[in-house]
Design a protein around this motif. Structure first.
Motif, short mmCIF file in Angstrom:
data_model
loop_
_atom_site.label_atom_id
_atom_site.label_comp_id
_atom_site.label_asym_id
_atom_site.label_seq_id
_atom_site.Cartn_x
_atom_site.Cartn_y
_atom_site.Cartn_z
N LYS A 195 12.36 6.33 11.24
CA LYS A 195 11.54 5.82 10.37
C LYS A 195 10.78 5.94 9.54
N PHE A 196 10.23 5.43 8.86
CA PHE A 196 9.00 6.17 8.01
C PHE A 196 7.85 5.93 8.11
N VAL A 197 6.94 7.26 8.84
CA VAL A 197 5.98 8.20 9.21
C VAL A 197 4.44 8.36 8.25
N CYS A 198 3.68 7.95 8.87
CA CYS A 198 2.71 8.16 7.75
C CYS A 198 1.97 8.93 8.66
N GLY A 199 1.50 10.55 7.61
CA GLY A 199 0.31 11.34 7.93
C GLY A 199 1.06 12.16 9.00
N VAL A 200 2.17 12.46 9.49
CA VAL A 200 2.17 13.22 10.15
C VAL A 200 1.64 14.04 10.48
N ASP A 201 1.24 15.40 9.33
CA ASP A 201 0.41 16.22 9.66
C ASP A 201 -1.01 16.02 10.23
N VAL A 202 -1.68 15.19 9.73
CA VAL A 202 -2.66 14.77 10.44
C VAL A 202 -2.99 14.09 11.96
N LEU A 203 -1.43 13.77 12.23
CA LEU A 203 -1.70 13.70 13.89
C LEU A 203 -1.22 14.79 14.25
N ALA A 204 -0.47 15.67 13.90
CA ALA A 204 0.35 17.21 14.43
C ALA A 204 -1.36 17.67 14.42
N ALA A 245 0.69 -1.45 -0.30
CA ALA A 245 0.21 -0.09 0.03
C ALA A 245 1.35 1.30 -0.29
N ASN A 246 0.16 2.40 0.18
CA ASN A 246 0.66 3.86 -0.05
C ASN A 246 0.11 4.53 0.93
N CYS A 247 1.08 5.20 1.33
CA CYS A 247 0.72 6.14 1.93
C CYS A 247 1.66 8.42 1.19
N ILE A 248 0.29 8.42 0.54
CA ILE A 248 0.84 10.06 0.09
C ILE A 248 1.72 10.43 0.54
N SER A 249 1.44 11.10 2.53
CA SER A 249 2.62 11.99 2.63
C SER A 249 3.59 10.51 3.56
N GLU A 250 3.57 9.92 3.34
CA GLU A 250 4.51 9.14 3.64
C GLU A 250 6.41 10.28 4.14
N GLU A 251 6.90 10.05 5.15
CA GLU A 251 8.31 10.99 5.18
C GLU A 251 9.31 10.35 5.96
N ARG A 252 10.53 10.20 5.89
CA ARG A 252 11.19 9.66 7.09
C ARG A 252 11.58 11.04 8.28
#
Length: 361
Positions: free
Chosen positions: A158-167, A134-141
């Protein structure tokens, strides 16, 4: 009448000759391209000066479907038009997300069907079956101590999905929860969470630091516990550190901390082998709905009989509806192949994170 009335020299004869010449000449025809251009020009003018303004008035002062608004309230009309457009756009976006879910499910099915017959020929191949599906479009290291976002290189992040959503969740609901299992006083991840998801509650666990004060108290609450089974001894130590901390299951930890009814937004775990004992029971709790975890950032280690352990691990993760979104071999240790970093994201949060990108107005 004079005999020379129609002589060639008389004006009357000139008129007669001109009339006859006109009758003989064929009628002039208009050029078809020129005529077509004139028609197009006239139609354009009609639209600009009549039809276009009329439609705009309908949108501003009346319902797009023809029913006028009360008191010609242009603000209400514009708002309702925007709402209709937003609803249509949102519906189209949901269909795109449905399509992505279908693709992700098909990829997972292929891997699941191949599992029963999978027989790796050597240790390098044992992780090869478990690829991102699967692909998380907003994934970032994520997880460095740099003050520049996205500047997260080398070992550790680590590779994290949705940092801004969690923020945003941390900012609005003040209900973001992060577990970091395995520390050795490397607090870069905790510091990054504190910086970019300010408001998240962070808990760090490590049973090997009884002789070493935890240095990340500014960012996280420390617990000298190990993850595994209650009263067990799972996991290994690095660099000959003492390992005298108590082992607990996730269920016991969450009960002790009063987190039984909360979602773990990020679970980061690197416990040198305890994952095979601690994670499948956690996945079972997630599958039964007793525990909620949105994403798991985990390093899987090559241990004895770990081909069968991998199958059990990912089978339990599938039942918990966690998708594999990232895979990275640890080239800094484990001979560059025996340890692999995985990012697993719940189906629901992955859709939420992708929706934040695809469906935003």
């Amino acid at each position: 009448m004079s005999s020379n009335y129609f002589s060639p020299e008389t004006p009357a004869f000139d008129r007669l000759r001109l009339t006859a010449a006109r009758r003989v000449q064929p009628p002039r025809r208009r050029s078809q391209p020129v005529l077509l251009l004139k028609i197009i020009f006239c139609a354009t003018l009609a639209f600009l000066f009549f039809i276009g303004p009329w439609n705009n008035l309908q949108i501003i002062y009346g319902n797009p479907y023809g029913k006028p608004y009360r008191n010609n309230d242009s603000t209400a009309a514009a708002s309702e038009t925007a709402a209709i457009y937003q609803k249509q756009n949102y519906s189209a976006c949901q269909k795109r997300l449905d399509k992505l879910d279908f693709i992700f499910n098909e990829r997972r099915k292929v891997r699941q069907n191949a599992t029963s017959s999978w027989k790796p020929r050597n240790s390098k191949m044992k992780f090869d079956l478990y690829e991102p599906e699967a692909n998380c479009i907003s994934e970032e290291r994520f997880g460095s101590d740099s003050t520049v976002r996205y500047e997260a290189f080398g070992d550790g992040p680590k590779f994290v999905c949705g940092v801004d959503v969690l923020a945003e969740k941390a900012k609005k609901k003040n209900n973001c929860l992060v577990y970091s299992v395995g520390s050795n006083n490397d607090i870069r991840f905790e510091k990054a969470v504190h910086t970019y998801m300010n408001g998240c509650e962070i808990h760090t666990f490590d049973p090997t630091m009884s002789d070493t004060p935890f240095v990340g108290g500014e960012y996280a609450t420390f617990h000298p516990w190990g993850l595994g089974t209650d009263g067990g001894s799972e996991g290994a130590t690095m660099n000959q550190r003492k390992d005298d901390g108590e082992r607990m299951s996730f269920q016991t930890v969450m009960e002790k901390l009063g987190h039984t009814n909360r979602t773990i937004d990020i679970l980061k775990i690197d416990c040198q082998g305890c994952e095979y004992a601690s994670m499948p029971p956690l996945f079972d709790l997630i599958a039964s709905g007793n525990v909620l975890v949105d994403q798991v950032l985990i390093e899987l280690h090559g241990v004895s009989d770990f081909t069968s352990r991998l199958k059990k691990f990912f089978s339990a993760a599938d039942k918990a509806k966690l998708r594999i979104v990232h895979k990275e071999r640890n080239q800094w240790g484990c001979d560059g192949m025996r340890c692999v970093e995985y990012s697993l994201v719940s189906e629901s949060f992955l859709r939420e994170a992708n929706e934040a990108i695809l469906c935003s107005s």
